[in-house]
Design a protein around this motif. Sequence first.
Motif, PDB file in Angstrom:
ATOM      1  N   MET A 227      27.840  36.352  30.629  1.00  0.00           N
ATOM      2  CA  MET A 227      27.407  35.976  31.987  1.00  0.00           C
ATOM      3  C   MET A 227      28.253  36.085  33.128  1.00  0.00           C
ATOM      4  SD  MET A 227      26.257  32.038  32.935  1.00  0.00           S
ATOM      5  CE  MET A 227      25.989  31.327  34.566  1.00  0.00           C
ATOM      6  N   LYS A 228      29.405  36.147  32.703  1.00  0.00           N
ATOM      7  CA  LYS A 228      30.605  36.522  33.940  1.00  0.00           C
ATOM      8  C   LYS A 228      30.473  37.945  34.519  1.00  0.00           C
ATOM      9  CE  LYS A 228      34.070  32.912  33.270  1.00  0.00           C
ATOM     10  NZ  LYS A 228      35.629  32.789  32.889  1.00  0.00           N
ATOM     11  N   ASP A 229      29.725  38.778  33.538  1.00  0.00           N
ATOM     12  CA  ASP A 229      29.548  40.155  34.091  1.00  0.00           C
ATOM     13  C   ASP A 229      28.233  39.994  34.784  1.00  0.00           C
ATOM     14  OD1 ASP A 229      31.757  40.976  32.482  1.00  0.00           O
ATOM     15  OD2 ASP A 229      30.427  41.552  30.824  1.00  0.00           O
ATOM     16  N   ASN A 230      27.501  39.058  35.146  1.00  0.00           N
ATOM     17  CA  ASN A 230      26.439  39.187  36.219  1.00  0.00           C
ATOM     18  C   ASN A 230      26.383  37.936  36.854  1.00  0.00           C
ATOM     19  OD1 ASN A 230      24.766  41.053  34.474  1.00  0.00           O
ATOM     20  ND2 ASN A 230      25.322  39.824  32.912  1.00  0.00           N
ATOM     21  N   LEU A 231      27.600  37.535  37.407  1.00  0.00           N
ATOM     22  CA  LEU A 231      27.597  36.832  38.605  1.00  0.00           C
ATOM     23  C   LEU A 231      26.926  37.415  39.925  1.00  0.00           C
ATOM     24  CD1 LEU A 231      31.352  35.581  38.007  1.00  0.00           C
ATOM     25  CD2 LEU A 231      29.445  34.536  37.069  1.00  0.00           C
ATOM     26  N   LYS A 232      26.557  36.287  40.663  1.00  0.00           N
ATOM     27  CA  LYS A 232      25.893  36.508  41.764  1.00  0.00           C
ATOM     28  C   LYS A 232      26.473  37.549  42.582  1.00  0.00           C
ATOM     29  CE  LYS A 232      23.587  34.355  45.759  1.00  0.00           C
ATOM     30  NZ  LYS A 232      23.269  32.949  46.364  1.00  0.00           N
ATOM     31  N   LYS A 233      25.978  38.467  43.317  1.00  0.00           N
ATOM     32  CA  LYS A 233      26.749  39.484  44.235  1.00  0.00           C
ATOM     33  C   LYS A 233      26.944  38.479  45.697  1.00  0.00           C
ATOM     34  CE  LYS A 233      26.389  43.967  46.227  1.00  0.00           C
ATOM     35  NZ  LYS A 233      25.616  45.003  46.378  1.00  0.00           N
ATOM     36  N   LEU A 234      28.050  38.534  45.988  1.00  0.00           N
ATOM     37  CA  LEU A 234      28.459  37.528  47.146  1.00  0.00           C
ATOM     38  C   LEU A 234      28.482  38.271  48.341  1.00  0.00           C
ATOM     39  CD1 LEU A 234      31.275  35.646  45.743  1.00  0.00           C
ATOM     40  CD2 LEU A 234      29.046  34.800  45.735  1.00  0.00           C
ATOM     41  N   LYS A 235      27.935  37.778  49.643  1.00  0.00           N
ATOM     42  CA  LYS A 235      27.818  38.311  50.806  1.00  0.00           C
ATOM     43  C   LYS A 235      29.324  38.213  51.461  1.00  0.00           C
ATOM     44  CE  LYS A 235      23.258  36.751  52.053  1.00  0.00           C
ATOM     45  NZ  LYS A 235      22.318  35.669  52.714  1.00  0.00           N
ATOM     46  N   PRO A 236      29.657  39.032  52.364  1.00  0.00           N
ATOM     47  CA  PRO A 236      31.155  39.139  52.918  1.00  0.00           C
ATOM     48  C   PRO A 236      31.822  37.582  53.181  1.00  0.00           C
ATOM     49  CG  PRO A 236      29.934  40.773  53.944  1.00  0.00           C
ATOM     50  CD  PRO A 236      28.841  39.885  53.097  1.00  0.00           C
ATOM     51  N   GLU A 237      30.750  36.887  54.013  1.00  0.00           N
ATOM     52  CA  GLU A 237      31.243  35.310  54.338  1.00  0.00           C
ATOM     53  C   GLU A 237      31.344  34.482  53.118  1.00  0.00           C
ATOM     54  OE1 GLU A 237      26.744  35.590  55.277  1.00  0.00           O
ATOM     55  OE2 GLU A 237      28.426  36.927  55.327  1.00  0.00           O
ATOM     56  N   GLU A 238      30.680  34.638  51.856  1.00  0.00           N
ATOM     57  CA  GLU A 238      30.792  33.862  50.874  1.00  0.00           C
ATOM     58  C   GLU A 238      32.063  34.586  50.043  1.00  0.00           C
ATOM     59  OE1 GLU A 238      26.016  33.384  49.786  1.00  0.00           O
ATOM     60  OE2 GLU A 238      26.974  34.929  48.936  1.00  0.00           O
ATOM     61  N   LYS A 239      32.272  35.780  50.150  1.00  0.00           N
ATOM     62  CA  LYS A 239      33.444  36.155  49.360  1.00  0.00           C
ATOM     63  C   LYS A 239      34.779  35.563  50.168  1.00  0.00           C
ATOM     64  CE  LYS A 239      32.007  40.788  47.631  1.00  0.00           C
ATOM     65  NZ  LYS A 239      32.274  42.196  47.713  1.00  0.00           N
ATOM     66  N   PHE A 240      34.800  35.376  51.295  1.00  0.00           N
ATOM     67  CA  PHE A 240      35.867  35.035  52.081  1.00  0.00           C
ATOM     68  C   PHE A 240      36.404  33.516  51.581  1.00  0.00           C
ATOM     69  CE2 PHE A 240      37.440  32.150  55.520  1.00  0.00           C
ATOM     70  CZ  PHE A 240      38.605  32.658  56.037  1.00  0.00           C
ATOM     71  N   VAL A 241      35.312  32.769  51.346  1.00  0.00           N
ATOM     72  CA  VAL A 241      35.600  31.597  50.914  1.00  0.00           C
ATOM     73  C   VAL A 241      35.783  31.371  49.375  1.00  0.00           C
ATOM     74  CG1 VAL A 241      34.806  28.979  50.748  1.00  0.00           C
ATOM     75  CG2 VAL A 241      34.530  30.331  52.886  1.00  0.00           C
ATOM     76  N   ILE A 242      34.635  31.994  48.810  1.00  0.00           N
ATOM     77  CA  ILE A 242      34.810  31.660  47.059  1.00  0.00           C
ATOM     78  C   ILE A 242      35.772  32.605  46.430  1.00  0.00           C
ATOM     79  CG2 ILE A 242      33.214  32.196  45.220  1.00  0.00           C
ATOM     80  CD1 ILE A 242      30.943  31.649  46.915  1.00  0.00           C
ATOM     81  N   ILE A 243      35.924  33.923  46.834  1.00  0.00           N
ATOM     82  CA  ILE A 243      36.868  34.814  46.126  1.00  0.00           C
ATOM     83  C   ILE A 243      38.429  34.723  46.923  1.00  0.00           C
ATOM     84  CG2 ILE A 243      37.488  36.979  45.561  1.00  0.00           C
ATOM     85  CD1 ILE A 243      35.338  35.666  44.139  1.00  0.00           C
ATOM     86  N   GLY A 244      38.175  34.597  48.562  1.00  0.00           N
ATOM     87  CA  GLY A 244      39.617  34.795  49.221  1.00  0.00           C
ATOM     88  C   GLY A 244      40.160  33.264  49.435  1.00  0.00           C
ATOM     89  N   LYS A 245      39.573  32.235  48.921  1.00  0.00           N
ATOM     90  CA  LYS A 245      39.903  30.848  49.050  1.00  0.00           C
ATOM     91  C   LYS A 245      40.003  30.521  50.374  1.00  0.00           C
ATOM     92  CE  LYS A 245      42.562  31.202  44.766  1.00  0.00           C
ATOM     93  NZ  LYS A 245      41.345  30.523  43.900  1.00  0.00           N
ATOM     94  N   GLY A 246      39.360  30.952  51.259  1.00  0.00           N
ATOM     95  CA  GLY A 246      38.981  30.683  52.861  1.00  0.00           C
ATOM     96  C   GLY A 246      38.448  29.308  52.940  1.00  0.00           C
ATOM     97  N   THR A 247      38.427  28.898  54.258  1.00  0.00           N
ATOM     98  CA  THR A 247      37.638  27.718  54.507  1.00  0.00           C
ATOM     99  C   THR A 247      36.601  27.644  55.598  1.00  0.00           C
ATOM    100  OG1 THR A 247      39.639  26.340  53.959  1.00  0.00           O
ATOM    101  CG2 THR A 247      37.971  25.158  55.022  1.00  0.00           C
ATOM    102  N   GLU A 248      35.621  27.353  55.573  1.00  0.00           N
ATOM    103  CA  GLU A 248      34.275  27.382  56.710  1.00  0.00           C
ATOM    104  C   GLU A 248      34.841  26.462  57.580  1.00  0.00           C
ATOM    105  OE1 GLU A 248      30.807  26.930  54.701  1.00  0.00           O
ATOM    106  OE2 GLU A 248      31.132  24.516  54.217  1.00  0.00           O
ATOM    107  N   LYS A 249      34.200  26.640  58.884  1.00  0.00           N
ATOM    108  CA  LYS A 249      34.670  25.801  59.801  1.00  0.00           C
ATOM    109  C   LYS A 249      33.812  24.533  59.780  1.00  0.00           C
ATOM    110  CE  LYS A 249      35.136  29.478  63.419  1.00  0.00           C
ATOM    111  NZ  LYS A 249      34.580  30.166  64.685  1.00  0.00           N
ATOM    112  N   PRO A 250      34.802  23.440  60.193  1.00  0.00           N
ATOM    113  CA  PRO A 250      34.145  22.051  59.788  1.00  0.00           C
ATOM    114  C   PRO A 250      33.009  21.903  60.821  1.00  0.00           C
ATOM    115  CG  PRO A 250      35.888  21.879  61.426  1.00  0.00           C
ATOM    116  CD  PRO A 250      35.881  23.394  60.819  1.00  0.00           C
ATOM    117  N   PHE A 251      31.928  20.956  60.221  1.00  0.00           N
ATOM    118  CA  PHE A 251      30.723  20.519  60.864  1.00  0.00           C
ATOM    119  C   PHE A 251      29.663  21.896  60.876  1.00  0.00           C
ATOM    120  CE2 PHE A 251      33.933  17.812  62.461  1.00  0.00           C
ATOM    121  CZ  PHE A 251      33.505  16.644  62.140  1.00  0.00           C
ATOM    122  N   THR A 252      30.030  22.851  60.350  1.00  0.00           N
ATOM    123  CA  THR A 252      29.110  23.879  60.393  1.00  0.00           C
ATOM    124  C   THR A 252      28.178  24.233  58.969  1.00  0.00           C
ATOM    125  OG1 THR A 252      30.798  25.526  59.821  1.00  0.00           O
ATOM    126  CG2 THR A 252      30.545  25.288  62.013  1.00  0.00           C
TER     127      THR A 252
END
Length: 285
Positions: free
Chosen positions: A1-26
């Motif tokens: 299953m780990k070979d078939n993880l969902k393909k992430l959009k750039p803004e999703e990668k920023f948080v999910i892979i890059g450990k970023g944070t989305e702006k509060p209240f958005t």
Amino acid sequence: MKDNLKKLKPEEKFVIIGKGTEKPFTGKYDKFFEKGTYVCKQCGLPLYKSENKFNSGCGWPSFDDEIPASVKRNVDDDGKRTEITCAYCGAHLGHVFHGEHLTNKNIRHCVNSISMDFIPEGKPIKYNRAIFAGGCFWGVEHLFKEKEGVVDTRVGYTGGRTKNPTYEQVCMGFTGHAEAVEVIYDTEKTNYEELTKLFFEIHDFTQKNRQGPDIGKQYRSAIFYTDVEQKQIAEKIIKELEEKDNKVETKVEEASTFYVAEKYHQDYYKKTGKQPYCHYKRKVF
């Protein structure tokens, strides 16, 4: 299953892979309180129930509890905060805080909306996990892998008190952990009841704290449930077995942290070409 993880959009990668944070209240789930289940955006496994979500006013979705065995805690890169990730795929979720006295549980999982998807109550969840212990985890994993609908397995340790145990520590019998298998399954192809019945058919559930030549509490028979439905199904099947005059030593316990075992234990029989020495499938139901 780990070979078939969902393909992430750039803004999703920023948080999910890059450990970023989305702006509060958005985030879309900040002020969202419908009934249902929040699942990991990357792998789809359940993370949080809506009944544990509350309005903290912080600007991000807040939960005071997680689904058992679904969230992993790590020391953040800043060395101060506690990062939370999906226990299965490692997707960055956010951070967890204690001592704020915002709910009776006195804990706040501060989660990025973009790290999650929401499944409304009554709609099926595509993937789920089950955790079983039935002796040496090599054999249990090997036989579960043959089941249609099982998309991944991991062997590890759970049910004890020692954090991040090693195989040697568990074998000594002082950690309280059992050798266990985490089964990730496709709910469209199998279900928890089928998996639980298979569990009882691949090990000797009449033995207490042992399985064949392996003796010790780490080899006990146990089912670790992640929700009330799994608990009810496990207890129902045990009752069926007892009504057929079977002695059942299997314990039903709420799931807790699942510590993934060392790499050389994963897919052991596939790697070595050997066969299980005390596990085999027999007809029980």
